[in-house]
Design a protein around this motif. Structure first.
Motif, PDB file in Angstrom:
ATOM      1  N   GLU A   5      12.501  27.614  47.369  1.00  0.00           N
ATOM      2  CA  GLU A   5      12.362  28.630  48.435  1.00  0.00           C
ATOM      3  C   GLU A   5      12.579  28.026  49.818  1.00  0.00           C
ATOM      4  OE1 GLU A   5       9.152  31.787  46.838  1.00  0.00           O
ATOM      5  OE2 GLU A   5       8.567  29.692  46.579  1.00  0.00           O
ATOM      6  N   PHE A   6      12.100  26.788  50.001  1.00  0.00           N
ATOM      7  CA  PHE A   6      12.404  26.091  51.268  1.00  0.00           C
ATOM      8  C   PHE A   6      13.917  26.004  51.429  1.00  0.00           C
ATOM      9  CE2 PHE A   6       8.226  23.621  50.671  1.00  0.00           C
ATOM     10  CZ  PHE A   6       7.554  24.347  51.637  1.00  0.00           C
ATOM     11  N   GLU A   8      16.288  27.833  50.087  1.00  0.00           N
ATOM     12  CA  GLU A   8      16.896  29.144  50.324  1.00  0.00           C
ATOM     13  C   GLU A   8      16.766  29.556  51.792  1.00  0.00           C
ATOM     14  OE1 GLU A   8      15.590  32.318  47.757  1.00  0.00           O
ATOM     15  OE2 GLU A   8      16.697  33.822  48.906  1.00  0.00           O
ATOM     16  N   LYS A   9      15.559  29.461  52.311  1.00  0.00           N
ATOM     17  CA  LYS A   9      15.321  29.869  53.708  1.00  0.00           C
ATOM     18  C   LYS A   9      16.140  29.015  54.673  1.00  0.00           C
ATOM     19  CE  LYS A   9      11.669  32.891  53.589  1.00  0.00           C
ATOM     20  NZ  LYS A   9      12.019  33.762  52.455  1.00  0.00           N
ATOM     21  N   LEU A  10      16.174  27.712  54.411  1.00  0.00           N
ATOM     22  CA  LEU A  10      16.885  26.806  55.320  1.00  0.00           C
ATOM     23  C   LEU A  10      18.393  26.999  55.230  1.00  0.00           C
ATOM     24  CD1 LEU A  10      14.674  23.693  54.611  1.00  0.00           C
ATOM     25  CD2 LEU A  10      15.008  24.665  56.890  1.00  0.00           C
ATOM     26  N   SER A  11      18.886  27.283  54.028  1.00  0.00           N
ATOM     27  CA  SER A  11      20.321  27.481  53.846  1.00  0.00           C
ATOM     28  C   SER A  11      20.781  28.769  54.533  1.00  0.00           C
ATOM     29  CB  SER A  11      20.646  27.528  52.353  1.00  0.00           C
ATOM     30  OG  SER A  11      21.936  28.030  52.124  1.00  0.00           O
ATOM     31  N   LEU A 324      24.745  23.110  44.162  1.00  0.00           N
ATOM     32  CA  LEU A 324      24.003  21.914  43.749  1.00  0.00           C
ATOM     33  C   LEU A 324      23.032  22.237  42.621  1.00  0.00           C
ATOM     34  CD1 LEU A 324      20.973  22.227  45.028  1.00  0.00           C
ATOM     35  CD2 LEU A 324      22.037  21.330  47.070  1.00  0.00           C
ATOM     36  N   ASN A 325      22.491  21.178  42.024  1.00  0.00           N
ATOM     37  CA  ASN A 325      21.567  21.320  40.903  1.00  0.00           C
ATOM     38  C   ASN A 325      20.151  21.003  41.374  1.00  0.00           C
ATOM     39  OD1 ASN A 325      19.956  20.607  38.555  1.00  0.00           O
ATOM     40  ND2 ASN A 325      21.883  20.701  37.402  1.00  0.00           N
ATOM     41  N   LEU A 326      19.229  21.920  41.115  1.00  0.00           N
ATOM     42  CA  LEU A 326      17.860  21.768  41.617  1.00  0.00           C
ATOM     43  C   LEU A 326      17.136  20.562  41.008  1.00  0.00           C
ATOM     44  CD1 LEU A 326      16.853  25.533  41.572  1.00  0.00           C
ATOM     45  CD2 LEU A 326      17.305  24.143  43.605  1.00  0.00           C
TER      46      LEU A 326
END
Ligand code: ZN
Length: 347
Positions: A5-6, A8-11, A324-326
């Motif tokens: 989630e960090f 996602e928000k930053l991207s 990318l891969n988490l």
């Protein structure tokens, strides 16, 4: 919030080089609960600090907040916007991109346009169109209307890409270089809790145009060790020859041995490799890739700072959309957390 989630928000946030504000605000909000001090320096680096033991070494983590993008350089009479590139962008990927022009009056939607294929000559169709010949169309009928909409020379332009999940492990988004480093840095600070070392987590500005923010941040902080958290090329796609870019997505964080700006300090590299092995964290060694990271500047600060780089293998880096891969993100966090606990033994 979870690590993904960090990310996602930053991207989804926009922070073209020189205009990192939105990313800085997010980073500040997310880091604050896990650090003892947080401040912004004179040029805009975000500096968070977690206090350790007084005599213990100081480690500086650096993740650049900026992303590649465009900047408006001229408004044509008919309302089309000419632009210049900020950071390393391949002209071939610009055409037909949806973009956002960031004006003082707010964001405007736009598209990078060019002459339609129907009226191009055979020769024109074969050629890559130079960025200088492309333009952004924000729907303005002329220069006056574009100006009324808020467009000015110097406005930055970001790509309009929304974060998405492709599978349980793989995600897509813009600016993973280097919002992935920012997300990893937040999670490291969250998991560190009590630690011997004094740890700075720095969100740096203007990395993509010459590692500028890291230069002044390292000077202020006088670290004993520097670690840049960044994104690197995943060469596991069709058309990449063996050995050209050996890092693969999903096979663990990349430890840079050498790049165009840094030869990782042997002690730092040893620390990272030992930490990976002890904790059964997969890793990939990389050398010979063009480009450099903030670590290059940190290393050359004052009397010199032993430095290294941990990067997330990322496909389609420096384009409007990357993958990318988490697992690599999670493993990077685990690796740095383990390494920071061992720093005193290695310096
Ligand atoms: Zn980067």
């Amino acid at each position: 919030m979870k690590l993904v989630e960090f990310l996602e928000k930053l991207s989804n946030a926009n922070g073209v080089t020189g205009r990192e504000d939105e990313v800085r605000e997010l980073l500040k909000k997310y880091l604050k609960p896990y650090v003892d001090e947080i401040r912004e320096d004179k040029l805009g680096n975000l500096i968070a600090f977690k206090k350790g033991n007084k005599d213990a070494p100081t480690v500086m983590l650096a993740a650049h907040m900026d992303e590649i993008g465009l900047m408006i350089k001229n408004i044509k009479k008919k309302g089309f916007l000419q632009f210049t590139k900020i950071g390393g962008i391949d002209d071939r990927i610009l055409l037909a991109q949806k973009v956002i022009v960031h004006t003082d009056k707010g964001p405007l939607n736009g598209v990078v346009g060019s002459k339609p294929v129907h009226i191009q000559t055979e020769e024109e169709r074969k050629k890559v169109i130079d960025a200088e010949k492309l333009f952004i169309d924000v729907g303005a009928k002329d220069k006056e209307e574009a100006e009324k909409m808020g467009v000015q020379v110097g406005d930055v332009v970001s790509f309009d890409t929304k974060f998405a999940r492709l599978s349980s492990k793989v995600v897509l988004g813009k600016a993973f270089d280097n919002r992935v480093g920012c997300a990893i840095m937040i999670e490291i600070m969250r998991r560190l809790q009590k630690v011997d070392c004094n740890v700075y987590a720095v969100g740096t500005i203007q990395e993509e145009v010459g590692l500028r923010g890291a230069t002044i941040a390292a000077f202020q902080l006088k670290p004993d060790m520097g670690i840049a958290l960044d994104a690197s090329v995943a060469g596991d796609t069709p058309g990449v020859a063996e050995g050209e870019a050996p890092a693969k997505m999903g096979e663990g964080p990349v430890l840079t041995v050498a790049d165009a700006g840094l030869i990782a300090h042997p002690k730092v590299l040893r620390l990272l490799i030992d930490s990976a092995k002890e904790n059964k964290i997969p890793y990939q060694l990389e050398t010979g890739i063009r480009g450099a990271t903030d670590a290059a500047r940190i290393a050359l600060t004052r009397e010199g700072v032993p430095s290294g780089v941990i990067a997330t293998p990322t496909r389609y880096i420096h384009s409007p959309v990357a993958i990318l891969n988490l697992d690599d993100v999670e493993k990077s966090v685990e690796l740095v957390v383990a390494a920071i606990r061992k720093v005193p033994k290695y310096l």
